[in-house]
Design a protein around this motif. Structure first.
Motif, PDB file in Angstrom:
ATOM      1  N   PRO A   1       0.963  -1.187  -0.099  1.00 20.99           N
ATOM      2  CA  PRO A   1       0.070   0.104  -0.004  1.00 20.99           C
ATOM      3  C   PRO A   1       0.706   1.298   0.087  1.00 20.99           C
ATOM      4  O   PRO A   1       0.650   2.397  -0.800  1.00 20.99           O
ATOM      5  CB  PRO A   1      -0.799  -0.004   0.996  1.00 20.99           C
ATOM      6  CG  PRO A   1      -0.746  -1.563   1.603  1.00 20.99           C
ATOM      7  CD  PRO A   1       0.552  -1.874   1.374  1.00 20.99           C
ATOM      8  N   ALA A   2       1.943   1.302   0.757  1.00 20.51           N
ATOM      9  CA  ALA A   2       2.961   2.293   0.809  1.00 20.51           C
ATOM     10  C   ALA A   2       3.354   2.632  -0.362  1.00 20.51           C
ATOM     11  O   ALA A   2       3.376   3.884  -0.892  1.00 20.51           O
ATOM     12  CB  ALA A   2       3.671   2.442   1.950  1.00 20.51           C
ATOM     13  N   LEU A   3       4.126   1.676  -1.087  1.00 17.55           N
ATOM     14  CA  LEU A   3       4.550   2.202  -2.430  1.00 17.55           C
ATOM     15  C   LEU A   3       3.693   1.956  -3.601  1.00 17.55           C
ATOM     16  O   LEU A   3       4.176   3.075  -4.373  1.00 17.55           O
ATOM     17  CB  LEU A   3       5.489   0.781  -2.674  1.00 17.55           C
ATOM     18  CG  LEU A   3       6.794   0.609  -1.785  1.00 17.55           C
ATOM     19  CD1 LEU A   3       7.451  -0.470  -1.929  1.00 17.55           C
ATOM     20  CD2 LEU A   3       7.750   1.822  -1.730  1.00 17.55           C
ATOM     21  N   LEU A   4       2.525   1.924  -3.640  1.00 17.23           N
ATOM     22  CA  LEU A   4       1.373   1.884  -4.475  1.00 17.23           C
ATOM     23  C   LEU A   4       1.284   3.662  -4.272  1.00 17.23           C
ATOM     24  O   LEU A   4       0.927   4.441  -5.285  1.00 17.23           O
ATOM     25  CB  LEU A   4       0.153   1.146  -4.588  1.00 17.23           C
ATOM     26  CG  LEU A   4       0.466  -0.321  -4.929  1.00 17.23           C
ATOM     27  CD1 LEU A   4      -0.969  -1.003  -4.634  1.00 17.23           C
ATOM     28  CD2 LEU A   4       0.826  -0.338  -6.325  1.00 17.23           C
ATOM     29  N   GLY A   5       1.006   4.019  -3.185  1.00 20.56           N
ATOM     30  CA  GLY A   5       0.710   5.379  -2.662  1.00 20.56           C
ATOM     31  C   GLY A   5       1.637   6.139  -3.159  1.00 20.56           C
ATOM     32  O   GLY A   5       1.592   7.433  -3.939  1.00 20.56           O
ATOM     33  N   ALA A   6       3.130   5.949  -2.862  1.00 17.95           N
ATOM     34  CA  ALA A   6       4.345   6.711  -3.513  1.00 17.95           C
ATOM     35  C   ALA A   6       4.391   6.867  -5.192  1.00 17.95           C
ATOM     36  O   ALA A   6       4.624   7.755  -5.300  1.00 17.95           O
ATOM     37  CB  ALA A   6       5.382   6.051  -2.809  1.00 17.95           C
ATOM     38  N   ALA A   7       3.961   5.809  -5.580  1.00 18.35           N
ATOM     39  CA  ALA A   7       4.035   5.929  -7.185  1.00 18.35           C
ATOM     40  C   ALA A   7       3.059   6.802  -7.284  1.00 18.35           C
ATOM     41  O   ALA A   7       3.000   7.726  -8.523  1.00 18.35           O
ATOM     42  CB  ALA A   7       3.778   4.458  -7.706  1.00 18.35           C
ATOM     43  N   LEU A   8       1.805   6.720  -7.117  1.00 13.97           N
ATOM     44  CA  LEU A   8       0.464   7.674  -7.340  1.00 13.97           C
ATOM     45  C   LEU A   8       0.767   8.946  -7.162  1.00 13.97           C
ATOM     46  O   LEU A   8       0.184   9.930  -8.090  1.00 13.97           O
ATOM     47  CB  LEU A   8      -0.852   6.986  -6.931  1.00 13.97           C
ATOM     48  CG  LEU A   8      -1.219   5.531  -7.408  1.00 13.97           C
ATOM     49  CD1 LEU A   8      -2.561   4.890  -6.647  1.00 13.97           C
ATOM     50  CD2 LEU A   8      -1.544   5.591  -8.864  1.00 13.97           C
ATOM     51  N   VAL A   9       1.316   9.183  -6.085  1.00 14.05           N
ATOM     52  CA  VAL A   9       1.780  10.592  -5.928  1.00 14.05           C
ATOM     53  C   VAL A   9       2.653  11.231  -7.154  1.00 14.05           C
ATOM     54  O   VAL A   9       2.185  12.672  -7.366  1.00 14.05           O
ATOM     55  CB  VAL A   9       2.335  10.934  -4.641  1.00 14.05           C
ATOM     56  CG1 VAL A   9       3.057  12.234  -4.463  1.00 14.05           C
ATOM     57  CG2 VAL A   9       1.587  10.626  -3.491  1.00 14.05           C
ATOM     58  N   GLN A  10       3.134  10.666  -7.806  1.00 15.66           N
ATOM     59  CA  GLN A  10       4.077  11.007  -8.778  1.00 15.66           C
ATOM     60  C   GLN A  10       2.927  11.676 -10.026  1.00 15.66           C
ATOM     61  O   GLN A  10       3.561  12.160 -10.996  1.00 15.66           O
ATOM     62  CB  GLN A  10       5.031  10.217  -9.420  1.00 15.66           C
ATOM     63  CG  GLN A  10       5.785   9.759  -8.166  1.00 15.66           C
ATOM     64  CD  GLN A  10       6.697  10.832  -7.541  1.00 15.66           C
ATOM     65  OE1 GLN A  10       7.251  11.702  -8.622  1.00 15.66           O
ATOM     66  NE2 GLN A  10       6.959  10.683  -6.391  1.00 15.66           N
ATOM     67  N   VAL A  11       1.853  10.828 -10.238  1.00 17.90           N
ATOM     68  CA  VAL A  11       1.209  10.839 -11.420  1.00 17.90           C
ATOM     69  C   VAL A  11       0.569  12.511 -11.684  1.00 17.90           C
ATOM     70  O   VAL A  11       0.737  12.652 -12.922  1.00 17.90           O
ATOM     71  CB  VAL A  11      -0.054  10.058 -11.246  1.00 17.90           C
ATOM     72  CG1 VAL A  11      -1.092  10.447 -12.332  1.00 17.90           C
ATOM     73  CG2 VAL A  11       0.190   8.541 -11.196  1.00 17.90           C
ATOM     74  N   PRO A  12       0.299  13.265 -10.818  1.00 17.08           N
ATOM     75  CA  PRO A  12      -0.101  14.688 -11.167  1.00 17.08           C
ATOM     76  C   PRO A  12       0.982  15.420 -11.913  1.00 17.08           C
ATOM     77  O   PRO A  12       0.758  16.231 -12.665  1.00 17.08           O
ATOM     78  CB  PRO A  12      -0.357  15.379  -9.893  1.00 17.08           C
ATOM     79  CG  PRO A  12      -0.756  14.121  -8.869  1.00 17.08           C
ATOM     80  CD  PRO A  12      -0.235  13.153  -9.409  1.00 17.08           C
ATOM     81  N   ALA A  13       2.375  15.028 -11.498  1.00 21.23           N
ATOM     82  CA  ALA A  13       3.378  15.665 -12.121  1.00 21.23           C
ATOM     83  C   ALA A  13       3.480  15.336 -13.614  1.00 21.23           C
ATOM     84  O   ALA A  13       3.757  15.989 -14.615  1.00 21.23           O
ATOM     85  CB  ALA A  13       4.700  15.783 -11.257  1.00 21.23           C
ATOM     86  N   VAL A  14       3.483  13.885 -13.758  1.00 18.44           N
ATOM     87  CA  VAL A  14       3.499  13.356 -15.047  1.00 18.44           C
ATOM     88  C   VAL A  14       2.257  13.904 -15.956  1.00 18.44           C
ATOM     89  O   VAL A  14       2.667  14.537 -17.123  1.00 18.44           O
ATOM     90  CB  VAL A  14       3.124  11.970 -14.988  1.00 18.44           C
ATOM     91  CG1 VAL A  14       3.440  11.145 -16.233  1.00 18.44           C
ATOM     92  CG2 VAL A  14       4.409  11.154 -14.203  1.00 18.44           C
ATOM     93  N   TRP A  15       1.046  14.117 -15.632  1.00 13.03           N
ATOM     94  CA  TRP A  15       0.059  14.486 -16.098  1.00 13.03           C
ATOM     95  C   TRP A  15       0.228  16.004 -16.584  1.00 13.03           C
ATOM     96  O   TRP A  15       0.036  16.516 -17.416  1.00 13.03           O
ATOM     97  CB  TRP A  15      -1.006  14.493 -15.425  1.00 13.03           C
ATOM     98  CG  TRP A  15      -1.807  13.186 -15.156  1.00 13.03           C
ATOM     99  CD1 TRP A  15      -1.324  12.040 -16.099  1.00 13.03           C
ATOM    100  CD2 TRP A  15      -2.922  12.635 -14.411  1.00 13.03           C
ATOM    101  NE1 TRP A  15      -2.138  11.145 -15.573  1.00 13.03           N
ATOM    102  CE2 TRP A  15      -3.077  11.279 -14.789  1.00 13.03           C
ATOM    103  CE3 TRP A  15      -3.799  13.326 -13.678  1.00 13.03           C
ATOM    104  CZ2 TRP A  15      -4.108  10.508 -14.086  1.00 13.03           C
ATOM    105  CZ3 TRP A  15      -4.534  12.401 -13.002  1.00 13.03           C
ATOM    106  CH2 TRP A  15      -4.849  11.128 -13.438  1.00 13.03           C
TER     107      TRP A  15
END
Length: 538
Positions: free
Chosen positions: A434-448
């Motif tokens: 859960p922690a690493l999935l959350g860490a990965a998803l946090v990067q998505v807004p910058a990618v977008w």
């Protein structure tokens, strides 16, 4: 006989007797077209290597610390698989260890882009057929493309040699030749792929696949041995660059091995180029079904981009597993070196070193995912300039529905590859899903945000759409070498990734996530509005 047919006949006759006719003019055209892209690539690659001197001198300022680092690397297989073995613990040897492999990979990427851009892409868009109606030899386009790549790699080699000459002229020259030679090697490999494939996308994919395999072979070989002598390492061109052993009793004969491979691949590429017609290939595209099965613009976008997305997804999952497995070895590498610990914390933002390493790797995945997102958005630009979009939009398909299919794959695909990178790190690290999935998803807004900027440039300023690559590359450079150079916070914050919370860790700030998501939505809306109003490119 028409004038066009006469011109074509004249060109064929001229090309038969003078196969290199027009090479100089095509070379000048290629350099003019790449006058912005090439300097950026060259400067970023060379600066990454040269700037490492100051950071490594600061991190390991005593002979004892450098010797301890070399001993730690010899005992740490996971870190050897990432960076390779340390052949000499002087500053020059550490620069070659830390930056040589990645600089060689970047030079290879630069080279394959250059060659495919000026060969297969030119044929795919029809521009090469127009140029060939003049006095242009059959092998002139390929020669001009390879010379462009050679010039770019020579510039990288010269800048690296000049920048590191203070550490030893022989070692600096060896490292420069290893990096530049690897780039030229993959340029000739891309030239072969451009003759075999029928599309630029497949040519890039084939060459990128070989590059990925070369990196995996090198990593696997170095994980097994601490001296670079593994058979797997020697099967990889990246391993050849490593085994030049710059600043550590240089092996000049390995440079000759690279040159021999370049010469052999050139012979193959030019032989193939002389045996096919413009626009044709030795691996023709498989014909589709007799009756079409794509009913929507979104279905067409998926058909065009599915292979790319699946390749990126598989790569991120595997890379996540590898880097997740390295997390436990991060503490052994850094040891008691507080300055190295600070760099990981600047990249990762948390006090716990393992969390900082995982956060730094997650951020790196995000910056690389931005390259996928930009490429996916700019696929629309390629469809438009190649005039494949016009017949679709001439029917009962609006511009916004057509764009929506590509954007769903770009934005949704970016989220998917980040999720897979988080899952891979959890598998490699042995927990904390859960922690690493959350860490990965946090990067998505910058990618977008970077994907939306690419959409804005394409929609409103199509001639400047290629600038999106420059912005994505700048963000990658800031995230990659910025912390090691101890750049001020104001400079690092030029990248949207610099504002995100660094996870995994105890704190989560939603404000930058929400603001970047809103910014991405605004940029995307402006880009779609521009696309709706402007004329299609011809």
């Amino acid at each position: 006989m028409t004038a066009v047919a006469e011109a074509g006949t004249f060109a064929v006759r001229g090309g038969g007797s003078r196969p290199l006719a027009g090479t100089g003019a095509l070379l000048r055209l290629a350099l003019r077209r790449d006058r912005l892209m090439l300097p950026i690539w060259v400067i970023v690659i060379a600066l990454m290597v040269v700037s490492g001197v100051g950071s490594l001198e600061t991190l390991y300022d005593t002979e004892a610390e450098r010797a301890q680092l070399a001993a730690s690397m010899a005992a740490n297989s996971s870190m050897r698989s990432m960076y390779g073995p340390v052949f000499d613990h002087g500053i020059g040897g550490l620069v070659a260890w830390r930056f040589g492999t990645f600089a060689a990979v970047l030079a290879a990427v630069m080279s394959l882009i250059i060659v495919v851009r000026h060969t297969r892409e030119e044929e795919e868009t029809g521009r090469q057929e127009l140029l060939s109606s003049a006095m242009v030899g059959r092998r002139a386009p390929l020669t001009a493309a390879l010379l462009t790549a050679v010039i770019a790699n020579a510039a990288v080699a010269l800048m690296v040699t000049a920048g590191l000459s203070g550490l030893g002229a022989g070692g600096a020259l060896a490292l420069g030749l290893a990096i530049g030679g690897t780039g030229v090697l993959f340029a000739t490999m891309a030239a072969i792929a451009a003759q075999l494939s029928e599309s630029a996308r497949l040519a890039k994919g084939l060459t990128s696949g070989v590059l990925g395999l070369a990196f995996v072979l090198r990593a696997s070989g170095d994980a097994g041995t601490a001296d670079g002598s593994s058979v797997l390492t020697w099967l990889s061109p990246i391993g050849w660059a490593e085994n030049v052993r710059a600043f550590a009793d240089e092996r000049w004969w390995v440079i000759l091995l690279i040159a021999a491979a370049v010469a052999g691949q050139c012979v193959v590429a030019f032989t193939l180029a002389g045996r096919r017609d413009v626009g044709m290939s030795f691996l023709p595209t498989r014909p589709g079904p007799a009756e079409g099965r794509i009913a929507t613009a979104g279905g067409l976008a998926w058909r065009l981009q599915r292979a790319t997305l699946l390749g990126w997804a598989a790569g991120f999952l595997l890379a996540g597993i590898v880097f997740g497995g390295m997390a436990s070895g991060a503490a052994d590498l850094v040891g008691d070196n507080e300055q190295a610990r600070e760099i990981f914390q600047r990249m990762g933002g948390q006090a716990a070193l393992t969390d900082a390493f995982l956060a730094a790797m997650t951020g790196m995945f995000g910056m690389i995912a931005a390259l996928y997102a930009v490429a996916s958005v700019l696929r629309m630009h390629g469809e438009e300039t190649s005039q494949r979009a016009e017949p679709i939009l001439a029917n009962a398909v609006g511009r916004l529905p057509w764009a929506a299919g590509h954007l769903a794959i770009a934005f949704g695909g970016a989220a998917l590859v980040m999720l897979l990178s988080g899952a891979g790190m959890a598998i490699g690290h042995g927990g904390e899903l859960p922690a690493l999935l959350g860490a990965a998803l946090v990067q998505v807004p910058a990618v977008w945000t970077l994907a939306a900027l690419a959409l804005l440039l394409y929609g409103a300023f199509p001639k400047a759409a290629v600038a999106a690559w420059g912005v994505a590359g700048l963000c990658l450079a800031l995230g990659w070498i910025g912390p090691a150079l101890n750049l001020p916070r104001s400079v690092l914050d030029l990248s949207p990734f610099g504002h995100l919370p660094k996870l995994p860790g105890p704190e989560m700030s939603w404000t930058p996530v929400v603001l970047l998501t809103a910014l991405a939505a605004g940029l995307a809306a402006a880009g779609l509005a521009g696309l709706r109003r402007r004329d299609l490119q011809t």
